[in-house]
Enzyme design. Structure first.
Site, PDB file in Angstrom:
ATOM      1  N   ARG A 148     -17.205   6.422 -58.502  1.00 56.17           N
ATOM      2  CA  ARG A 148     -16.866   6.251 -57.086  1.00 56.17           C
ATOM      3  C   ARG A 148     -15.406   6.551 -56.746  1.00 56.17           C
ATOM      4  O   ARG A 148     -14.893   6.160 -55.694  1.00 56.17           O
ATOM      5  CB  ARG A 148     -17.222   4.824 -56.667  1.00 56.17           C
ATOM      6  CG  ARG A 148     -18.716   4.711 -56.490  1.00 56.17           C
ATOM      7  CD  ARG A 148     -19.198   3.415 -55.956  1.00 56.17           C
ATOM      8  NE  ARG A 148     -18.416   2.763 -54.955  1.00 56.17           N
ATOM      9  CZ  ARG A 148     -18.357   3.107 -53.667  1.00 56.17           C
ATOM     10  NH1 ARG A 148     -19.036   4.146 -53.231  1.00 56.17           N
ATOM     11  NH2 ARG A 148     -17.602   2.421 -52.829  1.00 56.17           N
TER      12      ARG A 148
ATOM     13  N   GLU B 291     -19.992   7.562 -49.462  1.00 55.88           N
ATOM     14  CA  GLU B 291     -19.980   6.405 -48.551  1.00 55.88           C
ATOM     15  C   GLU B 291     -19.357   6.814 -47.221  1.00 55.88           C
ATOM     16  O   GLU B 291     -18.377   7.559 -47.190  1.00 55.88           O
ATOM     17  CB  GLU B 291     -19.147   5.277 -49.182  1.00 55.88           C
ATOM     18  CG  GLU B 291     -19.102   4.014 -48.341  1.00 55.88           C
ATOM     19  CD  GLU B 291     -18.305   2.900 -49.023  1.00 55.88           C
ATOM     20  OE1 GLU B 291     -17.538   3.191 -49.957  1.00 55.88           O
ATOM     21  OE2 GLU B 291     -18.470   1.741 -48.601  1.00 55.88           O
TER      22      GLU B 291
ATOM     23  N   TRP C 192     -12.715 -11.127 -56.373  1.00 58.28           N
ATOM     24  CA  TRP C 192     -13.160 -10.862 -54.996  1.00 58.28           C
ATOM     25  C   TRP C 192     -13.961  -9.576 -54.969  1.00 58.28           C
ATOM     26  O   TRP C 192     -13.639  -8.603 -55.581  1.00 58.28           O
ATOM     27  CB  TRP C 192     -11.981 -10.738 -54.017  1.00 58.28           C
ATOM     28  CG  TRP C 192     -12.537 -10.374 -52.684  1.00 58.28           C
ATOM     29  CD1 TRP C 192     -13.314 -11.157 -51.883  1.00 58.28           C
ATOM     30  CD2 TRP C 192     -12.433  -9.108 -52.021  1.00 58.28           C
ATOM     31  NE1 TRP C 192     -13.705 -10.468 -50.752  1.00 58.28           N
ATOM     32  CE2 TRP C 192     -13.180  -9.201 -50.814  1.00 58.28           C
ATOM     33  CE3 TRP C 192     -11.789  -7.909 -52.327  1.00 58.28           C
ATOM     34  CZ2 TRP C 192     -13.292  -8.128 -49.910  1.00 58.28           C
ATOM     35  CZ3 TRP C 192     -11.901  -6.854 -51.441  1.00 58.28           C
ATOM     36  CH2 TRP C 192     -12.639  -6.980 -50.246  1.00 58.28           C
TER      37      TRP C 192
ATOM     38  N   ARG D 277     -26.647   0.992 -47.681  1.00 59.74           N
ATOM     39  CA  ARG D 277     -26.207  -0.105 -48.543  1.00 59.74           C
ATOM     40  C   ARG D 277     -26.563  -1.409 -47.849  1.00 59.74           C
ATOM     41  O   ARG D 277     -26.298  -1.559 -46.646  1.00 59.74           O
ATOM     42  CB  ARG D 277     -24.698   0.012 -48.737  1.00 59.74           C
ATOM     43  CG  ARG D 277     -24.124  -1.045 -49.629  1.00 59.74           C
ATOM     44  CD  ARG D 277     -22.611  -0.961 -49.694  1.00 59.74           C
ATOM     45  NE  ARG D 277     -22.008  -2.008 -48.900  1.00 59.74           N
ATOM     46  CZ  ARG D 277     -20.768  -2.479 -49.091  1.00 59.74           C
ATOM     47  NH1 ARG D 277     -20.005  -1.954 -50.025  1.00 59.74           N
ATOM     48  NH2 ARG D 277     -20.281  -3.433 -48.334  1.00 59.74           N
TER      49      ARG D 277
ATOM     50  N   GLU E 286     -14.335   2.628 -57.464  1.00 59.45           N
ATOM     51  CA  GLU E 286     -13.503   2.745 -56.262  1.00 59.45           C
ATOM     52  C   GLU E 286     -12.067   2.295 -56.514  1.00 59.45           C
ATOM     53  O   GLU E 286     -11.169   2.717 -55.806  1.00 59.45           O
ATOM     54  CB  GLU E 286     -14.119   1.979 -55.095  1.00 59.45           C
ATOM     55  CG  GLU E 286     -14.185   0.483 -55.305  1.00 59.45           C
ATOM     56  CD  GLU E 286     -14.915  -0.262 -54.193  1.00 59.45           C
ATOM     57  OE1 GLU E 286     -15.970   0.226 -53.767  1.00 59.45           O
ATOM     58  OE2 GLU E 286     -14.420  -1.306 -53.770  1.00 59.45           O
TER      59      GLU E 286
ATOM     60  N   ASP F 222     -23.770  -3.566 -53.378  1.00 62.76           N
ATOM     61  CA  ASP F 222     -22.439  -3.709 -53.982  1.00 62.76           C
ATOM     62  C   ASP F 222     -22.253  -5.154 -54.444  1.00 62.76           C
ATOM     63  O   ASP F 222     -22.276  -6.074 -53.632  1.00 62.76           O
ATOM     64  CB  ASP F 222     -21.380  -3.341 -52.931  1.00 62.76           C
ATOM     65  CG  ASP F 222     -19.983  -3.214 -53.520  1.00 62.76           C
ATOM     66  OD1 ASP F 222     -19.775  -3.602 -54.676  1.00 62.76           O
ATOM     67  OD2 ASP F 222     -19.090  -2.714 -52.790  1.00 62.76           O
TER      68      ASP F 222
ATOM     69  N   TYR G 119     -19.324 -11.434 -49.466  1.00 68.25           N
ATOM     70  CA  TYR G 119     -18.715 -10.107 -49.441  1.00 68.25           C
ATOM     71  C   TYR G 119     -19.613  -9.110 -48.697  1.00 68.25           C
ATOM     72  O   TYR G 119     -20.821  -9.074 -48.911  1.00 68.25           O
ATOM     73  CB  TYR G 119     -18.467  -9.565 -50.869  1.00 68.25           C
ATOM     74  CG  TYR G 119     -18.259  -8.082 -50.815  1.00 68.25           C
ATOM     75  CD1 TYR G 119     -17.039  -7.570 -50.397  1.00 68.25           C
ATOM     76  CD2 TYR G 119     -19.315  -7.205 -51.042  1.00 68.25           C
ATOM     77  CE1 TYR G 119     -16.864  -6.224 -50.233  1.00 68.25           C
ATOM     78  CE2 TYR G 119     -19.146  -5.845 -50.887  1.00 68.25           C
ATOM     79  CZ  TYR G 119     -17.916  -5.364 -50.480  1.00 68.25           C
ATOM     80  OH  TYR G 119     -17.754  -4.026 -50.292  1.00 68.25           O
TER      81      TYR G 119
ATOM     82  N   GLU H 175     -23.648  -1.370 -57.437  1.00 65.78           N
ATOM     83  CA  GLU H 175     -22.229  -0.998 -57.502  1.00 65.78           C
ATOM     84  C   GLU H 175     -21.361  -2.119 -58.062  1.00 65.78           C
ATOM     85  O   GLU H 175     -21.564  -3.286 -57.731  1.00 65.78           O
ATOM     86  CB  GLU H 175     -21.801  -0.661 -56.071  1.00 65.78           C
ATOM     87  CG  GLU H 175     -20.344  -0.318 -55.926  1.00 65.78           C
ATOM     88  CD  GLU H 175     -20.052   0.112 -54.493  1.00 65.78           C
ATOM     89  OE1 GLU H 175     -20.963   0.635 -53.813  1.00 65.78           O
ATOM     90  OE2 GLU H 175     -18.919  -0.091 -54.049  1.00 65.78           O
TER      91      GLU H 175
ATOM     92  N   HIS I 207     -19.528  -6.103 -56.005  1.00 68.55           N
ATOM     93  CA  HIS I 207     -18.084  -6.313 -55.841  1.00 68.55           C
ATOM     94  C   HIS I 207     -17.479  -7.106 -57.001  1.00 68.55           C
ATOM     95  O   HIS I 207     -16.739  -8.066 -56.791  1.00 68.55           O
ATOM     96  CB  HIS I 207     -17.795  -6.981 -54.490  1.00 68.55           C
ATOM     97  CG  HIS I 207     -16.638  -6.341 -53.789  1.00 68.55           C
ATOM     98  ND1 HIS I 207     -15.441  -6.979 -53.618  1.00 68.55           N
ATOM     99  CD2 HIS I 207     -16.491  -5.117 -53.244  1.00 68.55           C
ATOM    100  CE1 HIS I 207     -14.601  -6.170 -52.996  1.00 68.55           C
ATOM    101  NE2 HIS I 207     -15.214  -5.033 -52.756  1.00 68.55           N
TER     102      HIS I 207
END
Ligand code: GCO
Ligand code: MG
Length: 402
Positions: free
Chosen positions: A283, A339, A402, A147, A262, A210, A159, A236, A212
């Protein structure tokens, strides 16, 4: 066999973890991860006040019944706190069942579907030159998937770019750190980073990124299109996922595969994403999605719709969660990627485990049960420290994701 005790262990060997240890009258014990980053004590209290008293005297062999009892019995279904608490119980009961059977848990889940679990590591750095060196380091360690997160010029913090290369720990202060975000700068920068990485490392290395949750669907669609030449394995969390139908818009515009989940806790959080084939990887993982029992339900549904697993495995998921996730990963038919962020040596000592990394793959333990434990004496030497996840604002001060 009966459950005689259940202890909630809160410890901070470098970061906070919550673990449930279930004890039986025959001396067999089991462990389950209950860590919810930044909200650890909420789950610890849910377990201590509302779950542990219900476990005493129960038959630990009744995993499904206990799951249904805790899920339906709460009346207040779903949510990260409830589902992490249920997950901890469920995981510990699978651990006990494996020990009683004398088999590693993956054997109880149908046995191996593959030789090992392909994992991805995190190449994080402030500049493109530094991140290329990080990717090379992972490739040298044998990783087949990396990643890539890199600083955005003009932004003080981004991030995924931590202060320490090995252990990215966003929960860094008792009161949330504030970071500043600019979508235009980010969208301008990221494709050029992947152009460099792909040209240096060739077509085989799997590359991931990612977002995020920071874009809108149309912005995510634009990024996905811009990244198509670099053939990412996944993009992601391109957008916050409360609005599942929002992913249709991304899908209409790009062939870059999408990974989400996630922060999901149940199959209902991804039911539409899966059945409408709006994502490619889900995820969810053991601790935040109701344990091994419920995670398998999510992955089974996903399998029907060509969606593969891509379980979350950041450092806030303890070695207990990782041990359990590997038993699932190695056994399901639709495994995608796992991951893997390494834990600190202090964490590894508190949670002795026997899963191992070799040639880009993680291998689950061959011991009966999960093959992981918590050293309660050592854990007690690392008291809990409040640590919150950051918040993010736009340059004009507006709250952002975030
Ligand atoms: C990841 C995640 C993490 C989370 C963290 C929150 O893909 O690994 O996005 O970096 O932010 O695990 O608890
Ligand atoms: Mg993520």
């Amino acid at each position: 066999m009966r459950i005689t005790d259940a202890r909630v262990v809160v410890t901070c060997p470098g970061r906070n973890f919550v673990t449930l240890k279930i004890v039986t009258d025959e001396g067999v014990t089991g462990v389950g991860d209950a860590t919810l980053n930044g909200r650890e004590l909420a789950v610890a209290s849910y377990l201590t006040e509302h779950v542990v008293p219900l476990l005493i005297g129960r038959d630990p062999a009744r995993i499904e019944d206990t799951w249904q009892y805790l899920y339906r019995g709460a009346y207040w279904r779903r949510g990260p706190v409830t589902m992490s608490a249920i997950a901890a119980v469920d995981t510990a009961l699978w651990d006990i069942k494996g020990k009683v059977a004398g088999l590693p848990v993956y054997q109880l889940l149908g046995g191996r579907s593959r030789d090992g679990v392909t994992v991805y590591g995190h190449a994080n750095a402030a500049t493109v030159e530094e991140v290329l060196a990080e990717v090379a380091r992972y490739a040298d360690l044998g990783y087949r998937a990396v990643r890539v997160q890199v600083g955005v010029p003009g932004l003080a913090a981004t991030y995924g770019v931590g202060r320490d290369r090995l252990f990215y720990e966003p929960a860094d202060a008792a009161v949330p750190t504030e970071t500043v975000w600019n979508t235009e700068r980010y969208l301008h920068h990221v494709p050029s980073v992947f152009a460099r990485v792909r040209s240096e490392f060739g077509p085989e290395l799997k590359l991931l990124h990612d977002v995020h949750h920071r874009l809108t669907p149309i912005e995510a669609a634009r990024l996905g299109k811009a990244l198509e030449p670099y053939a990412l394995t996944w993009l992601e969390d391109p957008v916050p996922a409360e609005l599942q139908e929002g992913f249709r818009l991304i899908r209409q515009h790009t062939t870059t595969p999408i990974a989400v989940g996630e922060v999901f806790n149940t199959v209902w959080d991804c039911q539409q994403l899966i059945t409408e084939q709006l994502i490619d990887y889900v995820r969810t993982t053991v601790v935040h999605a109701g344990g091994i029992t419920h995670l398998r339900r999510i992955f089974d549904l996903a399998h029907l719709y060509h969606v593969r697993s891509g379980s979350h495995g950041a450092t806030d998921l303890s070695p207990v969660c990782m041990a359990a996730a590997l038993h699932v990963d190695v056994s399901i038919p639709n495994f995608g990627l796992q991951e893997y962020m390494r834990h600190t040596p202090e964490t590894d000592q508190v949670f002795p485990h026997s899963y191992r990394f070799a040639d880009g793959l993680l291998h689950p333990s061959e011991e009966p049960g999960l093959g992981v434990d918590v050293d309660e004496e050592l854990a007690a030497r690392y008291p809990y420290r409040p640590a919150a996840l950051p918040v993010n604002r736009l340059e004009d001060g507006s709250m952002h994701h975030w």
